[in-house]
Design a protein around this motif. Structure first.
Motif, mmCIF file in Angstrom:
data_model
loop_
_atom_site.group_PDB
_atom_site.id
_atom_site.type_symbol
_atom_site.label_atom_id
_atom_site.label_comp_id
_atom_site.label_asym_id
_atom_site.label_seq_id
_atom_site.Cartn_x
_atom_site.Cartn_y
_atom_site.Cartn_z
ATOM 1 N N GLY A 213 0.817 -1.201 0.000
ATOM 2 C CA GLY A 213 0.000 0.000 0.000
ATOM 3 C C GLY A 213 0.852 1.251 0.000
ATOM 4 O O GLY A 213 2.040 1.226 0.269
ATOM 5 N N ARG A 214 0.242 2.357 -0.293
ATOM 6 C CA ARG A 214 0.965 3.621 -0.401
ATOM 7 C C ARG A 214 0.938 4.363 0.928
ATOM 8 O O ARG A 214 -0.116 4.593 1.500
ATOM 9 C CB ARG A 214 0.347 4.498 -1.498
ATOM 10 N N SER A 215 2.109 4.761 1.411
ATOM 11 C CA SER A 215 2.211 5.571 2.614
ATOM 12 C C SER A 215 2.263 7.046 2.222
ATOM 13 O O SER A 215 2.675 7.400 1.116
ATOM 14 C CB SER A 215 3.465 5.207 3.410
ATOM 15 N N GLN A 216 1.839 7.873 3.134
ATOM 16 C CA GLN A 216 1.855 9.302 2.871
ATOM 17 C C GLN A 216 3.262 9.863 3.058
ATOM 18 O O GLN A 216 3.950 9.543 4.011
ATOM 19 C CB GLN A 216 0.887 10.022 3.820
ATOM 20 N N GLY A 217 3.662 10.742 2.141
ATOM 21 C CA GLY A 217 4.985 11.346 2.228
ATOM 22 C C GLY A 217 6.003 10.542 1.450
ATOM 23 O O GLY A 217 5.689 9.848 0.504
ATOM 24 N N GLY A 218 7.242 10.641 1.856
ATOM 25 C CA GLY A 218 8.308 9.929 1.175
ATOM 26 C C GLY A 218 8.982 10.781 0.120
ATOM 27 O O GLY A 218 8.665 11.946 -0.085
ATOM 28 N N VAL A 219 9.953 10.172 -0.551
ATOM 29 C CA VAL A 219 10.713 10.852 -1.583
ATOM 30 C C VAL A 219 9.864 10.965 -2.843
ATOM 31 O O VAL A 219 9.225 10.006 -3.263
ATOM 32 C CB VAL A 219 12.019 10.096 -1.884
ATOM 33 N N VAL A 220 9.852 12.145 -3.439
ATOM 34 C CA VAL A 220 9.062 12.417 -4.638
ATOM 35 C C VAL A 220 9.993 12.688 -5.806
ATOM 36 O O VAL A 220 10.979 13.420 -5.668
ATOM 37 C CB VAL A 220 8.131 13.631 -4.407
ATOM 38 N N PHE A 221 9.704 12.104 -6.953
ATOM 39 C CA PHE A 221 10.471 12.352 -8.162
ATOM 40 C C PHE A 221 9.677 13.240 -9.107
ATOM 41 O O PHE A 221 8.453 13.171 -9.149
ATOM 42 C CB PHE A 221 10.787 11.038 -8.886
ATOM 43 N N ARG A 222 10.398 14.047 -9.865
ATOM 44 C CA ARG A 222 9.750 14.803 -10.931
ATOM 45 C C ARG A 222 10.617 14.730 -12.174
ATOM 46 O O ARG A 222 11.847 14.653 -12.094
ATOM 47 C CB ARG A 222 9.524 16.254 -10.529
ATOM 48 N N GLN A 223 9.973 14.748 -13.327
ATOM 49 C CA GLN A 223 10.709 14.679 -14.572
ATOM 50 C C GLN A 223 11.403 16.005 -14.856
ATOM 51 O O GLN A 223 10.878 17.074 -14.551
ATOM 52 C CB GLN A 223 9.776 14.322 -15.728
ATOM 53 N N MET A 224 12.584 15.899 -15.443
ATOM 54 C CA MET A 224 13.351 17.082 -15.800
ATOM 55 C C MET A 224 13.832 16.941 -17.237
ATOM 56 O O MET A 224 14.164 15.840 -17.689
ATOM 57 C CB MET A 224 14.564 17.241 -14.871
ATOM 58 N N ALA A 225 13.896 18.061 -17.934
ATOM 59 C CA ALA A 225 14.489 18.060 -19.258
ATOM 60 C C ALA A 225 15.985 17.785 -19.112
ATOM 61 O O ALA A 225 16.598 18.105 -18.087
ATOM 62 C CB ALA A 225 14.256 19.400 -19.948
ATOM 63 N N ILE A 226 16.585 17.177 -20.131
ATOM 64 C CA ILE A 226 17.997 16.809 -20.073
ATOM 65 C C ILE A 226 18.895 18.000 -19.733
ATOM 66 O O ILE A 226 19.776 17.886 -18.869
ATOM 67 C CB ILE A 226 18.441 16.150 -21.392
ATOM 68 N N PRO A 227 18.705 19.169 -20.355
ATOM 69 C CA PRO A 227 19.566 20.308 -19.983
ATOM 70 C C PRO A 227 19.419 20.714 -18.516
ATOM 71 O O PRO A 227 20.402 21.047 -17.849
ATOM 72 C CB PRO A 227 19.088 21.425 -20.918
ATOM 73 N N GLU A 228 18.185 20.662 -17.997
ATOM 74 C CA GLU A 228 17.966 21.011 -16.595
ATOM 75 C C GLU A 228 18.636 19.996 -15.683
ATOM 76 O O GLU A 228 19.262 20.362 -14.677
ATOM 77 C CB GLU A 228 16.469 21.074 -16.297
ATOM 78 N N LEU A 229 18.532 18.721 -16.038
ATOM 79 C CA LEU A 229 19.165 17.676 -15.242
ATOM 80 C C LEU A 229 20.684 17.833 -15.250
ATOM 81 O O LEU A 229 21.343 17.703 -14.216
ATOM 82 C CB LEU A 229 18.772 16.302 -15.779
ATOM 83 N N ALA A 230 21.242 18.135 -16.426
ATOM 84 C CA ALA A 230 22.688 18.322 -16.523
ATOM 85 C C ALA A 230 23.142 19.492 -15.657
ATOM 86 O O ALA A 230 24.200 19.430 -15.010
ATOM 87 C CB ALA A 230 23.075 18.550 -17.979
ATOM 88 N N LYS A 231 22.346 20.538 -15.616
ATOM 89 C CA LYS A 231 22.684 21.706 -14.805
ATOM 90 C C LYS A 231 22.684 21.351 -13.324
ATOM 91 O O LYS A 231 23.600 21.748 -12.573
ATOM 92 C CB LYS A 231 21.684 22.826 -15.077
ATOM 93 N N VAL A 232 21.680 20.602 -12.886
ATOM 94 C CA VAL A 232 21.596 20.201 -11.482
ATOM 95 C C VAL A 232 22.775 19.310 -11.116
ATOM 96 O O VAL A 232 23.402 19.477 -10.057
ATOM 97 C CB VAL A 232 20.262 19.491 -11.197
ATOM 98 N N ARG A 233 23.105 18.360 -11.982
ATOM 99 C CA ARG A 233 24.224 17.469 -11.701
ATOM 100 C C ARG A 233 25.523 18.271 -11.566
ATOM 101 O O ARG A 233 26.348 17.984 -10.703
ATOM 102 C CB ARG A 233 24.364 16.423 -12.811
ATOM 103 N N LYS A 234 25.698 19.266 -12.415
ATOM 104 C CA LYS A 234 26.896 20.088 -12.357
ATOM 105 C C LYS A 234 26.937 20.896 -11.068
ATOM 106 O O LYS A 234 27.992 21.026 -10.426
ATOM 107 C CB LYS A 234 26.947 21.023 -13.566
ATOM 108 N N GLU A 235 25.791 21.416 -10.645
ATOM 109 C CA GLU A 235 25.727 22.239 -9.433
ATOM 110 C C GLU A 235 26.117 21.452 -8.187
ATOM 111 O O GLU A 235 26.689 21.995 -7.252
ATOM 112 C CB GLU A 235 24.325 22.824 -9.271
ATOM 113 N N VAL A 236 25.762 20.162 -8.165
ATOM 114 C CA VAL A 236 26.076 19.350 -6.984
ATOM 115 C C VAL A 236 27.363 18.555 -7.148
ATOM 116 O O VAL A 236 27.722 17.735 -6.303
ATOM 117 C CB VAL A 236 24.907 18.396 -6.645
#
Length: 248
Positions: A213-236
């Motif tokens: 069953g589904r619990s409330q809360g937890g880690v949430v994912f969201r889709q990102m465009a490839i350029p946005e994902l690349a930017k986030v990876r670079k930032e971290v």
């Protein structure tokens, strides 16, 4: 509160991790492992122990890399986690799991179950229960802690731990048999686990069924465009993702 530093997505798929609260530190349906008591009814000693254990995850090396945890919004006695597997048979898997504490914790260990469908010797195909016994037999409340459990979860997906398993340890006897007798077949099913765990429905569909069953809360994912994902990876400070290497 989300435990652990950003570990990065292990594959080239465009996904990111977010959290429901700003504080730092394909599946089957099944019955929950346990029905935790409402926090108001849990013994004070238990609540203090669980709170202390969660706070401790913010300390260096107390939470494995590539793992995220946050308490359910329903109860502090239920933690919801995600494990990113970076190497080995299960490389690139994104595995959700649940840690449920008993009312007498730490006298008895927490229960762990995977809510993502995982083909693994220690994971029951019936309800996602994960076997702690190979590592904690018996459980010693003065010596064992949640971070020990978390490290065992991560280690269980690596070849050294898989090699040491015995049939009596395993909840999925078929997975154990294939690992011993037909590594190529086991590898194919492990890769299937990885692929299904990364599917858009498993990652992003809020109505996707979960084991237990589904619990409330937890880690949430969201889709990102490839350029946005690349930017986030670079930032971290994350390197470019590499194709997984599966042991022979």
């Amino acid at each position: 509160m989300l435990a652990n530093a950003f570990g990065g997505a292990p594959s080239r798929s465009s996904k990111s991790v977010s959290q429901d609260t700003p504080k730092k530190p394909t599946t089957r349906t099944t019955a929950p492992l346990a029905n935790p008591a409402p926090d108001a009814e849990a013994p004070t000693e238990t609540m203090l122990a669980v709170s202390s254990e969660y706070a401790a995850l913010g300390h260096l090396n107390h939470c494995p890399s590539g793992m995220y945890l946050t308490p359910s919004t329903e109860s502090l006695l239920v933690w919801l986690g995600v494990l990113f597997v970076h190497q080995g048979y299960y490389a690139s898997s994104v595995l959700r799991f649940r840690v449920t504490f008993p009312q007498d914790y730490p006298q008895h260990p927490p229960a762990v179950s995977f809510t993502t469908d995982v083909f693994h010797p220690l994971v029951s195909q019936a309800d996602g229960t994960f076997a702690l016994a190979p590592r904690f037999s018996p459980w010693m409340p003065k010596d064992h802690h949640v971070f020990d459990v978390l490290y065992w979860i991560k280690a269980s997906f690596k070849k050294p731990a898989l090699d040491k398993l015995t049939e009596k340890d395993c909840l999925n006897k078929e997975a154990f048999r294939l690992y011993r007798e037909s590594p190529s077949s086991f590898s194919a099913l492990a890769l299937q686990t990885s692929g299904l765990s990364q599917s858009p429905s498993a990652l992003f569909d809020s109505d996707h069924p979960q084991m237990g069953g589904r619990s409330q809360g937890g880690v949430v994912f969201r889709q990102m465009a490839i350029p946005e994902l690349a930017k986030v990876r670079k930032e971290v400070g994350l390197p470019e993702p590499r194709d997984p290497v599966v042991p022979e």
